[in-house]
Design a protein around this motif. Sequence first.
Motif, PDB file in Angstrom:
ATOM      1  N   SER A  18     -40.915   0.232  10.565  1.00  9.15           N
ATOM      2  CA  SER A  18     -42.068   0.852  10.378  1.00  9.15           C
ATOM      3  C   SER A  18     -42.072   2.287  10.763  1.00  9.15           C
ATOM      4  O   SER A  18     -42.755   3.354   9.908  1.00  9.15           O
ATOM      5  CB  SER A  18     -42.774   0.243  11.755  1.00  9.15           C
ATOM      6  N   GLY A  19     -40.909   3.017  11.393  1.00 11.18           N
ATOM      7  CA  GLY A  19     -40.749   4.329  11.623  1.00 11.18           C
ATOM      8  C   GLY A  19     -40.252   4.961  10.298  1.00 11.18           C
ATOM      9  O   GLY A  19     -40.983   5.993  10.042  1.00 11.18           O
ATOM     10  N   VAL A  20     -39.545   4.359   9.592  1.00 13.51           N
ATOM     11  CA  VAL A  20     -38.782   4.828   8.366  1.00 13.51           C
ATOM     12  C   VAL A  20     -40.064   4.765   7.353  1.00 13.51           C
ATOM     13  O   VAL A  20     -40.033   5.544   6.455  1.00 13.51           O
ATOM     14  CB  VAL A  20     -37.790   3.978   7.871  1.00 13.51           C
ATOM     15  N   VAL A  21     -40.815   3.604   7.261  1.00 18.94           N
ATOM     16  CA  VAL A  21     -41.965   3.749   6.403  1.00 18.94           C
ATOM     17  C   VAL A  21     -43.039   4.751   6.509  1.00 18.94           C
ATOM     18  O   VAL A  21     -43.377   5.543   5.552  1.00 18.94           O
ATOM     19  CB  VAL A  21     -42.744   2.289   6.267  1.00 18.94           C
TER      20      VAL A  21
ATOM     21  N   SER B 203     -41.423 -11.643  18.842  1.00 15.02           N
ATOM     22  CA  SER B 203     -39.972 -11.719  19.074  1.00 15.02           C
ATOM     23  C   SER B 203     -39.549 -10.227  19.214  1.00 15.02           C
ATOM     24  O   SER B 203     -39.836  -9.254  18.721  1.00 15.02           O
ATOM     25  CB  SER B 203     -39.165 -12.282  17.927  1.00 15.02           C
ATOM     26  N   GLU B 204     -38.668 -10.210  20.402  1.00 15.58           N
ATOM     27  CA  GLU B 204     -37.950  -8.788  20.963  1.00 15.58           C
ATOM     28  C   GLU B 204     -37.088  -8.286  19.728  1.00 15.58           C
ATOM     29  O   GLU B 204     -37.210  -7.244  19.617  1.00 15.58           O
ATOM     30  CB  GLU B 204     -37.548  -8.959  22.256  1.00 15.58           C
ATOM     31  N   ALA B 205     -36.105  -9.242  19.545  1.00 12.58           N
ATOM     32  CA  ALA B 205     -35.025  -9.145  18.651  1.00 12.58           C
ATOM     33  C   ALA B 205     -35.566  -8.465  17.424  1.00 12.58           C
ATOM     34  O   ALA B 205     -35.034  -7.293  16.887  1.00 12.58           O
ATOM     35  CB  ALA B 205     -34.156 -10.001  18.356  1.00 12.58           C
ATOM     36  N   VAL B 206     -36.567  -9.071  16.679  1.00 13.52           N
ATOM     37  CA  VAL B 206     -37.194  -8.646  15.407  1.00 13.52           C
ATOM     38  C   VAL B 206     -37.991  -7.394  15.681  1.00 13.52           C
ATOM     39  O   VAL B 206     -38.026  -6.666  14.775  1.00 13.52           O
ATOM     40  CB  VAL B 206     -37.842  -9.900  15.025  1.00 13.52           C
ATOM     41  N   GLY B 207     -38.581  -7.312  16.972  1.00 10.92           N
ATOM     42  CA  GLY B 207     -39.401  -6.278  17.233  1.00 10.92           C
ATOM     43  C   GLY B 207     -38.613  -5.138  17.070  1.00 10.92           C
ATOM     44  O   GLY B 207     -39.367  -3.937  16.490  1.00 10.92           O
ATOM     45  N   ARG B 208     -37.509  -4.857  17.495  1.00  8.14           N
ATOM     46  CA  ARG B 208     -36.570  -3.585  17.511  1.00  8.14           C
ATOM     47  C   ARG B 208     -36.443  -3.320  16.024  1.00  8.14           C
ATOM     48  O   ARG B 208     -36.773  -1.944  15.579  1.00  8.14           O
ATOM     49  CB  ARG B 208     -35.289  -3.757  18.147  1.00  8.14           C
ATOM     50  N   VAL B 209     -36.022  -4.020  15.290  1.00  6.79           N
ATOM     51  CA  VAL B 209     -35.733  -4.101  13.768  1.00  6.79           C
ATOM     52  C   VAL B 209     -37.178  -3.649  13.112  1.00  6.79           C
ATOM     53  O   VAL B 209     -37.144  -2.431  12.234  1.00  6.79           O
ATOM     54  CB  VAL B 209     -35.227  -5.108  13.121  1.00  6.79           C
TER      55      VAL B 209
ATOM     56  N   ASN C 184     -46.789  -4.933  13.990  1.00  5.08           N
ATOM     57  CA  ASN C 184     -46.236  -5.093  15.148  1.00  5.08           C
ATOM     58  C   ASN C 184     -46.993  -5.876  16.158  1.00  5.08           C
ATOM     59  O   ASN C 184     -46.759  -6.317  17.002  1.00  5.08           O
ATOM     60  CB  ASN C 184     -46.227  -3.352  15.727  1.00  5.08           C
ATOM     61  N   ALA C 185     -48.042  -5.809  15.904  1.00  2.00           N
ATOM     62  CA  ALA C 185     -49.101  -6.874  16.595  1.00  2.00           C
ATOM     63  C   ALA C 185     -49.045  -8.141  16.353  1.00  2.00           C
ATOM     64  O   ALA C 185     -49.106  -9.158  17.556  1.00  2.00           O
ATOM     65  CB  ALA C 185     -50.578  -6.574  16.398  1.00  2.00           C
ATOM     66  N   LEU C 186     -48.582  -8.568  15.234  1.00  2.00           N
ATOM     67  CA  LEU C 186     -48.094 -10.065  14.631  1.00  2.00           C
ATOM     68  C   LEU C 186     -46.877 -10.668  15.453  1.00  2.00           C
ATOM     69  O   LEU C 186     -46.581 -11.794  15.507  1.00  2.00           O
ATOM     70  CB  LEU C 186     -48.417 -10.236  13.432  1.00  2.00           C
ATOM     71  N   ASN C 187     -46.089  -9.829  15.685  1.00  2.00           N
ATOM     72  CA  ASN C 187     -44.687 -10.090  16.145  1.00  2.00           C
ATOM     73  C   ASN C 187     -44.809 -10.343  17.799  1.00  2.00           C
ATOM     74  O   ASN C 187     -45.213  -9.706  18.531  1.00  2.00           O
ATOM     75  CB  ASN C 187     -43.636  -8.710  15.762  1.00  2.00           C
TER      76      ASN C 187
END
Length: 157
Positions: free
Chosen positions: A36-39, A25-31, A20-23
Amino acid sequence: MLRSWIMGLTAGSILCACANALNRSEAVGRVQKLVSGVVLLTLLLSPLAKPDSAVYAVSLSSYRQRSASLAQTLTEQENYLNRLFIERECGAYILDEAGSLGMEGRAEVRVKWQDNCFVPYSAELYLGESPARERLAALIEAELGIPRERQVWHEGA
């Protein structure tokens, strides 16, 4: 088992936080947050999905042994403190009564285990000579149940 579960959960949390810290992009961030939540949810529930009964049985057995050992230690400490408290309180009672009769010094009371509790058994009295000595001995016998043959009187106060 618990240790490995916590270690896996911690490692997964650190990995998701780094991603999450390396991302940027907002669109990729939501995915990425969804993944991350599923993991993390999978890691959190993983012990329920594949219970290891052998490890669980060994852990439970170890826990029961430690629990029994701690309970025994606690019982021993409680008995020691109860014995000490009763000895001191009985000694203080004797000194209070001796003081009211004009006697000074010290008194040591010993207790013994009887009928599931500690009861006064003997007394060593360092109260010196006094005309009220016989009266105090009778009081100790009547109130604390320590017969005169288990009352040791020392001459020096």
